[in-house]
Write an enzyme that holds these catalytic residues in place. Structure first.
Site, mmCIF file in Angstrom:
data_model
loop_
_atom_site.group_PDB
_atom_site.id
_atom_site.type_symbol
_atom_site.label_atom_id
_atom_site.label_comp_id
_atom_site.label_asym_id
_atom_site.label_seq_id
_atom_site.Cartn_x
_atom_site.Cartn_y
_atom_site.Cartn_z
ATOM 1 N N CYS A 110 0.801 -1.222 0.000
ATOM 2 C CA CYS A 110 0.000 0.000 0.000
ATOM 3 C C CYS A 110 0.836 1.275 0.000
ATOM 4 C CB CYS A 110 -0.937 -0.006 1.201
ATOM 5 S SG CYS A 110 -2.065 -1.428 1.243
ATOM 6 N N HIS A 135 11.615 2.873 7.481
ATOM 7 C CA HIS A 135 11.504 1.416 7.389
ATOM 8 C C HIS A 135 12.119 0.810 8.641
ATOM 9 C CE1 HIS A 135 11.341 -2.603 5.864
ATOM 10 N NE2 HIS A 135 10.973 -2.211 4.667
ATOM 11 N N HIS A 173 -15.238 4.485 1.853
ATOM 12 C CA HIS A 173 -16.669 4.230 1.654
ATOM 13 C C HIS A 173 -17.007 4.057 0.181
ATOM 14 C CE1 HIS A 173 -20.894 5.474 1.000
ATOM 15 N NE2 HIS A 173 -21.113 4.858 2.143
ATOM 16 N N HIS A 228 -4.342 19.799 4.926
ATOM 17 C CA HIS A 228 -5.096 18.655 4.415
ATOM 18 C C HIS A 228 -4.322 17.365 4.669
ATOM 19 C CE1 HIS A 228 -7.573 21.666 2.394
ATOM 20 N NE2 HIS A 228 -6.473 22.162 1.868
ATOM 21 N N ASN A 270 -10.621 -0.366 -0.157
ATOM 22 C CA ASN A 270 -9.168 -0.290 -0.017
ATOM 23 C C ASN A 270 -8.537 -0.526 -1.393
ATOM 24 O OD1 ASN A 270 -6.424 -0.727 0.468
ATOM 25 N ND2 ASN A 270 -6.775 -1.738 2.415
ATOM 26 N N HIS A 278 -3.731 6.715 4.019
ATOM 27 C CA HIS A 278 -4.107 5.494 3.317
ATOM 28 C C HIS A 278 -5.367 4.878 3.921
ATOM 29 C CE1 HIS A 278 -4.267 1.542 1.671
ATOM 30 N NE2 HIS A 278 -3.750 0.957 2.735
#
Length: 254
Positions: free
Chosen positions: A22, A101, A181, A148, A185, A152
């Site tokens: 993702c 990471h 919604h 803003h 995903n 994810h």
């Protein structure tokens, strides 16, 4: 397949970002930025997509069927440029890319659960009550740094926890919830659907800072900061145009 379909040149540079999950979209932007810095006066196109067909489960085990309903097909494309001639028509300027990471840390590598859940699991209940949690780290007010947020859209529970831990308002997390919604995903492309939501709502003003935050596999976290070059008007082509007037919805499950 892309090179063949568009009959690109034989000397084109192709990089495999498979397995990045993702957060692949931000990793791709980071790679594109490095390539543009080495090649001035050029363009780079970043395509982010989720291909659920490759992971489709055809069996009858209910626990395995869940991802079939959870993930959706999604795709987005972003054009980046370092040409001075494109400055007047650019919508955003890339300010920062931060990639963290923690795969080298065994605790991060093995842990996917939230820390408070792990704490409760390890120490359990004592005398009918839960043990006190460790002191919470200081959380800065991110609302002072960004206008803003595009987080994810992993799931409703994940968004709830991120909102709580980062101290974000319902308005801050609205684009992420509405993308979940409407589109589900969509993996690495979800942060771009969220930015498209903000543009369709005409909320991005000149000088606004947009924070895109993506994560994957529990120990990767990548983020982008864009600064708006001008007021972004409602685009003529946008995945939200046919339904933007119905959003935001007040409640949903996900």
């Amino acid at each position: 397949m892309v090179i063949n379909h568009y009959k690109m040149r034989g000397n084109i540079l192709s990089y495999n970002l498979g397995g990045m999950g993702c957060s692949a979209g931000i990793i791709a932007v980071d790679l594109a930025r490095d390539m543009l810095q080495a090649n001035p006066n050029n363009y780079a196109v970043v395509v982010s997509t989720e291909m659920v067909g490759y992971n489709w489960y055809p069996g009858q085990d209910r626990s395995m069927i869940m991802p079939n309903c959870f993930f959706r097909m999604g795709c987005s494309a972003v054009l980046l440029s370092n040409r001075r001639l494109d400055y007047p028509r650019a919508k955003y300027r890339l300010e920062h890319i931060v990639r963290t990471h923690k795969g080298a840390d065994d605790r991060s590598f093995r842990a996917v659960l939230l820390w408070d859940l792990v704490w409760r699991h390890l120490f359990g209940k004592k005398n009918g009550s839960l043990p006190s949690l460790p002191p919470k780290p200081y959380i800065p007010d991110y609302k002072l740094a960004f206008e803003h947020f595009c987080v994810h859209a992993a799931s409703k529970i994940v968004l709830d926890e991120i909102q709580r831990n980062l101290g974000l308002s319902d308005k801050n997390i609205e684009a992420s919830r509405m993308a979940l919604h409407r589109f589900g995903n969509t993996s690495s492309s979800s942060i771009w659907y969220e930015l498209a939501y903000l543009e369709a709502k005409e909320r991005v003003k000149r000088g606004d800072r947009v924070w895109q935050l993506a994560f994957g596999s529990g120990f990767k976290c990548n983020s982008l900061v864009w600064k708006s070059m001008r007021r972004v008007k409602k685009p003529s082509r946008n995945p939200w145009l046919d339904c933007i007037d119905r959003y935001p919805v007040t409640s949903f499950t996900g």
